[in-house]
Design a protein around this motif. Structure first.
Motif, mmCIF file in Angstrom:
data_model
loop_
_atom_site.group_PDB
_atom_site.id
_atom_site.type_symbol
_atom_site.label_atom_id
_atom_site.label_comp_id
_atom_site.label_asym_id
_atom_site.label_seq_id
_atom_site.Cartn_x
_atom_site.Cartn_y
_atom_site.Cartn_z
ATOM 1 N N ASP A 282 101.390 28.452 51.944
ATOM 2 C CA ASP A 282 100.676 27.944 53.119
ATOM 3 C C ASP A 282 100.837 28.942 54.261
ATOM 4 O O ASP A 282 101.601 28.726 55.205
ATOM 5 N N PRO A 283 100.112 30.058 54.217
ATOM 6 C CA PRO A 283 100.314 31.125 55.201
ATOM 7 C C PRO A 283 99.805 30.724 56.594
ATOM 8 O O PRO A 283 98.911 29.900 56.733
ATOM 9 N N VAL A 284 100.404 31.331 57.595
ATOM 10 C CA VAL A 284 99.952 31.139 58.967
ATOM 11 C C VAL A 284 98.644 31.907 59.137
ATOM 12 O O VAL A 284 98.553 33.080 58.755
ATOM 13 N N PRO A 285 97.599 31.259 59.697
ATOM 14 C CA PRO A 285 96.322 31.962 59.888
ATOM 15 C C PRO A 285 96.508 33.225 60.735
ATOM 16 O O PRO A 285 97.309 33.243 61.676
ATOM 17 N N PHE A 286 95.750 34.243 60.407
ATOM 18 C CA PHE A 286 95.874 35.536 61.082
ATOM 19 C C PHE A 286 95.606 35.414 62.579
ATOM 20 O O PHE A 286 96.291 36.014 63.416
ATOM 21 N N LEU B 218 98.598 34.244 64.339
ATOM 22 C CA LEU B 218 99.590 35.292 64.464
ATOM 23 C C LEU B 218 99.292 36.213 65.647
ATOM 24 O O LEU B 218 100.197 36.712 66.315
ATOM 25 N N LEU B 219 97.990 36.425 65.883
ATOM 26 C CA LEU B 219 97.573 37.298 66.998
ATOM 27 C C LEU B 219 97.610 36.556 68.332
ATOM 28 O O LEU B 219 97.468 37.170 69.396
ATOM 29 N N GLY B 220 97.758 35.224 68.289
ATOM 30 C CA GLY B 220 97.809 34.431 69.509
ATOM 31 C C GLY B 220 96.449 34.183 70.117
ATOM 32 O O GLY B 220 96.319 33.890 71.298
ATOM 33 N N THR B 221 95.393 34.311 69.302
ATOM 34 C CA THR B 221 94.042 34.054 69.803
ATOM 35 C C THR B 221 93.626 32.641 69.485
ATOM 36 O O THR B 221 94.076 32.068 68.506
ATOM 37 N N PRO B 222 92.793 32.026 70.327
ATOM 38 C CA PRO B 222 92.370 30.627 70.091
ATOM 39 C C PRO B 222 91.464 30.511 68.887
ATOM 40 O O PRO B 222 90.865 31.422 68.433
#
Length: 199
Positions: free
Chosen positions: A188-192, A195-199
Protein backbone atom coordinates in the motif's frame (compact mmCIF):
# COMPACT_ATOMS: atom_id res chain seq x y z
CA UNK A 1 -11.46 -17.23 4.68
CA UNK A 2 -8.10 -18.79 5.50
CA UNK A 3 -6.06 -19.87 2.50
CA UNK A 4 -3.64 -22.79 2.88
CA UNK A 5 -1.03 -23.86 0.34
CA UNK A 6 -0.36 -27.61 0.24
CA UNK A 7 3.03 -28.52 -1.26
CA UNK A 8 3.56 -32.17 -2.16
CA UNK A 9 6.92 -33.29 -3.52
CA UNK A 10 6.03 -36.87 -4.43
CA UNK A 11 7.78 -38.22 -7.51
CA UNK A 12 5.23 -40.78 -8.68
CA UNK A 13 1.57 -40.59 -9.61
CA UNK A 14 -0.24 -41.62 -7.52
CA UNK A 15 2.09 -41.12 -4.57
CA UNK A 16 1.84 -41.74 -0.85
CA UNK A 17 3.30 -38.25 -0.37
CA UNK A 18 0.32 -36.68 -2.12
CA UNK A 19 -2.02 -38.96 -0.17
CA UNK A 20 -0.54 -37.75 3.13
CA UNK A 21 -0.77 -34.12 1.96
CA UNK A 22 -4.44 -34.57 1.08
CA UNK A 23 -5.22 -36.23 4.41
CA UNK A 24 -3.42 -33.48 6.35
CA UNK A 25 -5.44 -30.89 4.42
CA UNK A 26 -8.67 -32.74 5.23
CA UNK A 27 -7.74 -32.97 8.93
CA UNK A 28 -6.94 -29.25 8.95
CA UNK A 29 -10.26 -28.47 7.30
CA UNK A 30 -12.07 -30.45 10.02
CA UNK A 31 -10.13 -28.70 12.78
CA UNK A 32 -10.85 -25.24 11.34
CA UNK A 33 -14.53 -26.06 10.85
CA UNK A 34 -14.79 -27.29 14.45
CA UNK A 35 -13.40 -23.95 15.65
CA UNK A 36 -15.88 -22.00 13.55
CA UNK A 37 -13.51 -21.18 10.69
CA UNK A 38 -12.99 -22.40 7.19
CA UNK A 39 -10.27 -22.64 4.57
CA UNK A 40 -9.52 -23.08 0.93
CA UNK A 41 -6.61 -25.29 -0.09
CA UNK A 42 -4.30 -24.69 -3.06
CA UNK A 43 -2.52 -27.93 -4.01
CA UNK A 44 0.98 -27.65 -5.48
CA UNK A 45 2.46 -30.80 -7.04
CA UNK A 46 6.16 -29.94 -7.23
CA UNK A 47 6.77 -32.81 -9.67
CA UNK A 48 5.00 -30.87 -12.43
CA UNK A 49 7.40 -27.94 -12.06
CA UNK A 50 10.70 -29.85 -11.92
CA UNK A 51 12.06 -28.50 -15.24
CA UNK A 52 11.08 -24.92 -14.45
CA UNK A 53 12.70 -25.22 -11.01
CA UNK A 54 15.98 -26.40 -12.54
CA UNK A 55 15.83 -23.54 -15.06
CA UNK A 56 15.14 -21.09 -12.24
CA UNK A 57 18.26 -22.24 -10.39
CA UNK A 58 20.32 -21.68 -13.53
CA UNK A 59 18.78 -18.40 -14.71
CA UNK A 60 17.31 -16.84 -11.59
CA UNK A 61 14.00 -16.45 -13.43
CA UNK A 62 10.76 -18.29 -12.67
CA UNK A 63 9.36 -19.24 -16.08
CA UNK A 64 6.15 -20.92 -17.15
CA UNK A 65 3.58 -21.45 -14.42
CA UNK A 66 6.24 -21.53 -11.71
CA UNK A 67 5.93 -17.81 -10.87
CA UNK A 68 2.21 -18.21 -10.23
CA UNK A 69 2.81 -21.29 -8.06
CA UNK A 70 5.48 -19.52 -5.98
CA UNK A 71 3.16 -16.54 -5.48
CA UNK A 72 0.39 -18.92 -4.39
CA UNK A 73 2.65 -20.34 -1.68
CA UNK A 74 4.16 -17.12 -0.33
CA UNK A 75 0.82 -15.28 -0.15
CA UNK A 76 -1.02 -18.10 1.64
CA UNK A 77 -2.02 -17.82 5.30
CA UNK A 78 -0.40 -21.17 6.08
CA UNK A 79 1.51 -24.04 4.48
CA UNK A 80 1.32 -27.82 4.59
CA UNK A 81 4.59 -29.23 3.21
CA UNK A 82 5.13 -32.95 2.58
CA UNK A 83 8.21 -34.67 1.18
CA UNK A 84 9.32 -38.23 0.58
CA UNK A 85 12.41 -39.16 2.58
CA UNK A 86 15.48 -40.19 0.57
CA UNK A 87 18.83 -41.02 2.18
CA UNK A 88 17.58 -39.84 5.60
CA UNK A 89 16.56 -36.38 4.41
CA UNK A 90 14.06 -34.47 2.26
CA UNK A 91 14.08 -35.03 -1.47
CA UNK A 92 16.17 -32.82 -3.74
CA UNK A 93 13.03 -31.69 -5.57
CA UNK A 94 11.41 -30.58 -2.30
CA UNK A 95 14.52 -28.61 -1.29
CA UNK A 96 14.84 -27.03 -4.72
CA UNK A 97 11.28 -25.69 -4.53
CA UNK A 98 12.03 -23.85 -1.30
CA UNK A 99 15.48 -22.78 -2.51
CA UNK A 100 13.96 -20.58 -5.22
CA UNK A 101 11.66 -18.63 -2.90
CA UNK A 102 12.61 -15.04 -2.13
CA UNK A 103 14.37 -14.54 1.23
CA UNK A 104 11.96 -13.98 4.14
CA UNK A 105 8.93 -14.83 2.00
CA UNK A 106 7.79 -17.43 4.56
CA UNK A 107 8.55 -15.33 7.66
CA UNK A 108 5.94 -15.90 10.33
CA UNK A 109 3.94 -18.35 8.23
CA UNK A 110 2.43 -21.30 10.15
CA UNK A 111 3.70 -24.56 8.65
CA UNK A 112 2.65 -28.19 9.15
CA UNK A 113 5.33 -30.61 7.98
CA UNK A 114 4.93 -34.22 6.92
CA UNK A 115 6.94 -36.93 5.22
CA UNK A 116 6.61 -40.42 3.81
CA UNK A 117 9.06 -43.30 3.62
CA UNK A 118 9.36 -47.03 3.45
CA UNK A 119 10.45 -47.50 7.05
CA UNK A 120 9.75 -45.81 10.36
CA UNK A 121 13.53 -45.69 10.91
CA UNK A 122 13.59 -42.47 8.86
CA UNK A 123 10.92 -40.63 10.85
CA UNK A 124 13.44 -38.38 12.61
CA UNK A 125 14.37 -36.83 9.26
CA UNK A 126 11.47 -34.45 9.88
CA UNK A 127 13.18 -33.19 13.02
CA UNK A 128 16.81 -33.08 11.89
CA UNK A 129 16.28 -31.92 8.30
CA UNK A 130 12.82 -30.55 7.45
CA UNK A 131 12.07 -28.59 10.65
CA UNK A 132 15.47 -26.81 10.70
CA UNK A 133 15.04 -25.79 7.05
CA UNK A 134 11.73 -24.06 7.79
CA UNK A 135 13.14 -22.52 10.96
CA UNK A 136 15.94 -21.06 8.85
CA UNK A 137 13.25 -19.63 6.53
CA UNK A 138 11.70 -18.02 9.66
CA UNK A 139 8.44 -19.93 9.31
CA UNK A 140 6.54 -21.07 12.42
CA UNK A 141 6.46 -24.87 12.40
CA UNK A 142 3.82 -26.51 14.60
CA UNK A 143 5.14 -28.93 17.27
CA UNK A 144 3.70 -32.16 15.84
CA UNK A 145 5.10 -33.41 12.54
CA UNK A 146 3.59 -36.38 10.72
CA UNK A 147 5.64 -39.22 9.27
CA UNK A 148 3.93 -42.05 7.40
CA UNK A 149 5.86 -45.27 6.80
CA UNK A 150 4.44 -47.92 4.47
CA UNK A 151 2.90 -49.94 7.32
CA UNK A 152 1.33 -46.86 8.96
CA UNK A 153 -1.43 -46.68 6.37
CA UNK A 154 -3.06 -49.86 7.70
CA UNK A 155 -2.32 -49.24 11.38
CA UNK A 156 -5.18 -49.29 13.90
CA UNK A 157 -3.07 -48.24 16.91
CA UNK A 158 -4.56 -45.64 19.26
CA UNK A 159 -1.60 -43.41 18.49
CA UNK A 160 -1.55 -44.35 14.82
CA UNK A 161 -1.33 -42.18 11.72
CA UNK A 162 -4.89 -40.78 11.93
CA UNK A 163 -4.38 -39.72 15.53
CA UNK A 164 -1.07 -37.99 14.72
CA UNK A 165 -2.67 -36.20 11.78
CA UNK A 166 -5.56 -34.95 13.91
CA UNK A 167 -3.19 -33.70 16.62
CA UNK A 168 -0.97 -31.90 14.09
CA UNK A 169 -3.99 -30.42 12.30
CA UNK A 170 -5.41 -29.07 15.58
CA UNK A 171 -2.08 -27.37 16.33
CA UNK A 172 -1.92 -26.00 12.80
CA UNK A 173 -5.49 -24.66 12.95
CA UNK A 174 -4.67 -22.89 16.22
CA UNK A 175 -1.48 -21.43 14.71
CA UNK A 176 -3.45 -20.18 11.70
CA UNK A 177 -5.85 -18.40 14.04
CA UNK A 178 -3.01 -16.76 15.97
CA UNK A 179 -0.77 -15.88 13.00
CA UNK A 180 0.27 -12.29 12.58
CA UNK A 181 2.41 -12.16 9.48
CA UNK A 182 4.25 -8.98 8.68
CA UNK A 183 2.69 -7.07 5.82
CA UNK A 184 4.49 -6.19 2.64
CA UNK A 185 5.68 -2.56 2.98
CA UNK A 186 5.13 -2.08 -0.76
CA UNK A 187 1.58 -3.40 -0.75
CA UNK A 188 0.00 0.00 0.00
CA UNK A 189 2.46 2.67 -1.19
CA UNK A 190 2.11 6.35 -0.37
CA UNK A 191 0.93 8.24 -3.49
CA UNK A 192 3.72 10.16 -5.21
CA UNK A 193 1.80 13.45 -5.03
CA UNK A 194 1.52 13.04 -1.27
CA UNK A 195 5.25 12.46 -1.00
CA UNK A 196 5.83 15.73 -2.87
CA UNK A 197 3.37 17.53 -0.57
CA UNK A 198 1.12 18.62 -3.42
CA UNK A 199 -2.69 18.64 -3.09
Amino acid sequence: MTRVAVVSAGLSQPSSTRLLADRLAAATDRALTASGGGATFDIVEVRGHAHDLANNLLTGFAAGGLREVLDTVVTADGLIAVTPIFNASYSGLFKTFFDVLEPNSLSGMPVLIGATGGSSRHSLALEHAVRPMFSYLRATVVPTSVYAASDDWASTDADGLSSRMDRAAAEFAKALGNARRTTDPYEDPVPFAQLLGTP
